[in-house]
Design a protein around this motif. Sequence first.
Motif, PDB file in Angstrom:
ATOM      1  N   GLU A 466       0.834  -1.213   0.000  1.00 22.83           N
ATOM      2  CA  GLU A 466       0.000   0.000   0.000  1.00 22.83           C
ATOM      3  C   GLU A 466       0.866   1.260   0.000  1.00 22.83           C
ATOM      4  N   ALA A 467       1.983   1.235   0.742  1.00 19.03           N
ATOM      5  CA  ALA A 467       2.876   2.398   0.774  1.00 19.03           C
ATOM      6  C   ALA A 467       3.442   2.673  -0.610  1.00 19.03           C
ATOM      7  N   PHE A 468       3.832   1.624  -1.326  1.00 19.65           N
ATOM      8  CA  PHE A 468       4.378   1.826  -2.671  1.00 19.65           C
ATOM      9  C   PHE A 468       3.298   2.254  -3.656  1.00 19.65           C
ATOM     10  N   ASP A 469       2.081   1.792  -3.463  1.00 20.72           N
ATOM     11  CA  ASP A 469       0.981   2.264  -4.312  1.00 20.72           C
ATOM     12  C   ASP A 469       0.793   3.770  -4.138  1.00 20.72           C
ATOM     13  N   ARG A 470       0.894   4.244  -2.897  1.00 24.50           N
ATOM     14  CA  ARG A 470       0.752   5.683  -2.651  1.00 24.50           C
ATOM     15  C   ARG A 470       1.918   6.459  -3.272  1.00 24.50           C
ATOM     16  N   LEU A 471       3.121   5.899  -3.166  1.00 24.71           N
ATOM     17  CA  LEU A 471       4.286   6.572  -3.759  1.00 24.71           C
ATOM     18  C   LEU A 471       4.126   6.685  -5.273  1.00 24.71           C
ATOM     19  N   ARG A 472       3.667   5.602  -5.905  1.00 15.38           N
ATOM     20  CA  ARG A 472       3.473   5.646  -7.362  1.00 15.38           C
ATOM     21  C   ARG A 472       2.396   6.659  -7.735  1.00 15.38           C
ATOM     22  N   ALA A 473       1.325   6.719  -6.931  1.00 16.50           N
ATOM     23  CA  ALA A 473       0.268   7.699  -7.203  1.00 16.50           C
ATOM     24  C   ALA A 473       0.816   9.119  -7.081  1.00 16.50           C
ATOM     25  N   GLY A 474       1.696   9.348  -6.080  1.00 10.59           N
ATOM     26  CA  GLY A 474       2.316  10.662  -5.927  1.00 10.59           C
ATOM     27  C   GLY A 474       3.190  11.023  -7.109  1.00 10.59           C
ATOM     28  N   LEU A 475       3.917  10.048  -7.637  1.00 16.46           N
ATOM     29  CA  LEU A 475       4.755  10.308  -8.814  1.00 16.46           C
ATOM     30  C   LEU A 475       3.890  10.630 -10.035  1.00 16.46           C
ATOM     31  N   ARG A 476       2.762   9.939 -10.144  1.00 16.48           N
ATOM     32  CA  ARG A 476       1.863  10.247 -11.268  1.00 16.48           C
ATOM     33  C   ARG A 476       1.335  11.675 -11.154  1.00 16.48           C
ATOM     34  N   LEU A 512       9.212  11.829 -15.372  1.00 12.88           N
ATOM     35  CA  LEU A 512       9.221  11.278 -14.017  1.00 12.88           C
ATOM     36  C   LEU A 512       8.704   9.845 -13.984  1.00 12.88           C
ATOM     37  N   ALA A 513       8.126   9.391 -15.085  1.00 11.86           N
ATOM     38  CA  ALA A 513       7.589   8.026 -15.101  1.00 11.86           C
ATOM     39  C   ALA A 513       8.696   6.998 -14.911  1.00 11.86           C
ATOM     40  N   ARG A 514       9.906   7.306 -15.359  1.00 10.28           N
ATOM     41  CA  ARG A 514      10.981   6.319 -15.224  1.00 10.28           C
ATOM     42  C   ARG A 514      11.342   6.071 -13.759  1.00 10.28           C
ATOM     43  N   TYR A 515      11.048   7.059 -12.895  1.00  6.23           N
ATOM     44  CA  TYR A 515      11.324   6.847 -11.474  1.00  6.23           C
ATOM     45  C   TYR A 515      10.287   5.920 -10.849  1.00  6.23           C
ATOM     46  N   ALA A 516       9.121   5.840 -11.473  1.00  4.47           N
ATOM     47  CA  ALA A 516       8.136   4.842 -11.025  1.00  4.47           C
ATOM     48  C   ALA A 516       8.666   3.437 -11.292  1.00  4.47           C
ATOM     49  N   GLU A 517       9.430   3.272 -12.370  1.00  3.50           N
ATOM     50  CA  GLU A 517      10.047   1.974 -12.643  1.00  3.50           C
ATOM     51  C   GLU A 517      11.070   1.636 -11.556  1.00  3.50           C
ATOM     52  N   GLU A 518      11.788   2.653 -11.070  1.00  3.32           N
ATOM     53  CA  GLU A 518      12.717   2.430  -9.965  1.00  3.32           C
ATOM     54  C   GLU A 518      11.962   1.962  -8.717  1.00  3.32           C
ATOM     55  N   LEU A 519      10.794   2.566  -8.479  1.00  2.00           N
ATOM     56  CA  LEU A 519       9.987   2.140  -7.325  1.00  2.00           C
ATOM     57  C   LEU A 519       9.580   0.678  -7.466  1.00  2.00           C
TER      58      LEU A 519
END
Length: 701
Positions: A466-476, A512-519
């Motif tokens: 859930e924490a990573f889902d929130r981080l990805r949503a923040g990056l979006r 910034l989408a490439r940083y979602a791949e890092e996540l």
Amino acid sequence: MSFTQEFDEHSAWRQAHAAQLTALADWLEARELLDAGARERLDQLREQLRSDKVMVAFVAEFSRGKSELINAVFFAGYGRRIMPASAGRTTMCPTELGFDAEVPPCLRLLPIETRLQPQSLLEWRSAPEQWERIDLDVNDPEQLARAIEKVAEVRHVSQDEARALGFWHDDAPEDNPLPGPDGLLEVPRWRHALINMAHPLLKQGLVILDTPGLNAIGAEPELTVSLLPQAHAVVFILAADAGVSKSDLAMWREHLAPAAERRDSRLVVLNKIDTLWDELSTPAYIEAQIQRQREDSAQVLGLQPQQVIAVSAQKGLLAKVRQDAVLLRESRLADLETALADDVLAQRRTILAANVAASLQALRNEVGQQLHARTRELVEQVQELEALRGKNGTVIRQMRLRIEQEQAEFDASGARIQAVRSVHLKLLKEVFALLGSNHLKAEMAQFAAALKQPGIKLGVKRVYTEAFDRLRAGLRRAQQQAQEVQDMLGGTFRDLNAEFGFALQLPDPMRLARYAEELDLIERNHLQYLGLTNVFRLAQPEFAERLAKAVVSRLKTVYEAASNEVELWNKSAAAQLDGQLRERRKNFARRIEAVHRIQQAAGGLDERLGELQQRLERLAQERDTLLDLTELEEAAAPYPAAEVPGAATAADAAAASAVGVGEGGNGEAASTLTVPGVADASPHATPAVAADACNAPTHAG
């Protein structure tokens, strides 16, 4: 060609292109074409080329010949073993070999007792006083080898202490060390070792990571979630006489296979093929045995047979020391060196070349627009002054008044430009807030709290996801807001180009989408620690604390990289606007000064026109020079940097932070520069042709 020779060529390539960037920066600065954004991009590229690191990690269970392989590939020039490689257990703690010019040659050792404290390895790196230090004499192979033998030192501790240190697990008794006659257990004396030495390859940016067996790797989350996933190559070593053992398979599945999803440079080495050499067997039979072991190992690991390289590290080292070409060929060490050169260095150079080429292309376009704007303004001045031929003083005075009025109107537009800038900065602040450390800390707080709960941590995997889902949503959200800023500034640039004849060009979009791949990569690498196999490890407060810190440390490097990209984009856009505003003000001053000189002297008109023609000729020469200085000699990547495996800068930044030895655009490089209308604006053009050049469309973004 050996890995050493290939690495020398790679280093020479980096130095040559760093020198090219320095020459380009000097040339641009001398002509007032180097704005703050372009300067920072060139500085970053130069630093990346200068301090680029290539990390090769060697991973194996004990007694697989790992340290011997490192000696054979990298240190045979010393004429002896440098890394301890005697029978039985050798390297007992993770050991990094690199070079930092700011630190004298030395071996630094972190005591194993630091595992009882919550600090991460990254934090311990910032506390050099906690490490034992031994100075090294790189010109004395004997002293060097004796000192490095300390990485093989052990301690004998009670079962309770071994459990606290992470070397005893009640739930997996088959993996626990055997007690000695005194009931004590053998554990490594050191938690981590850093070797800083001016070896030629290390000075050129090679970083070697030597990791011990499964128990040591599993007890250090930062190894598998930070160092190993970011290594440019991981060499996994098996023994030819044993194949894939149970512990080999556990290490591969738990720690290497997940990381292999991200990068292709995962090499499996079937070492000790000399144990299969049998004088009573024919060469064909021996070869068939080796091939069968390769195929069996590949099948168990889920690889193709060609991905398993068979070598004899011991015979390879001996052959190099004795300069025995026949034995070296039989050791097949060259096969591994070729794979390292082709898979690691070639890919690394492709990534660097793509980044450099893309940045040079963007810079070429920006500077080309500036040269185009200067050319157009000069042509306009030529037309303006040609119109004064045969005119009286009254007409000349009227022209001066008109220029001064234009200048006043232009200066009055500054408030509008500043208002646009304020709006764009306000939007960027929202992007920075989503990428800031406070946002990261808040999103990971629930996960950290779940890990700190005493005892068995049920449900922590769900909290983590859930924490990573929130981080990805923040990056979006950050990407969406970044796109709004891009669109808004694009409209502003188009308006300014149309109204004032600017040549503003938007920097490449923030990706910034490439940083979602890092996540995604970080999440996958950590999930292995949150399953049933690690439930008892997670119950240990010290391990859970280290895991939480490892997660946050890795995420922090990703978010810092994303923030830096946004900051660089902002500087580039603002520097362009500032530069063209200054250029326009200078142009007004030059036009007024030219009319004033014509008023003062009868011959002033022809003199001024001659000066303008000379400046147009120089600009034409500068366009040609710009093409030469921004041409990458070696072909860049066959695809944009964004598509190159591992091209995301966050991973490299994290690796640089992890190894502690220093490190620091997208699109393909075009071979020519086309500036709209500039080609026709030659100093020899007729007024009519020059006018067409001035009216050519200006592109922004």
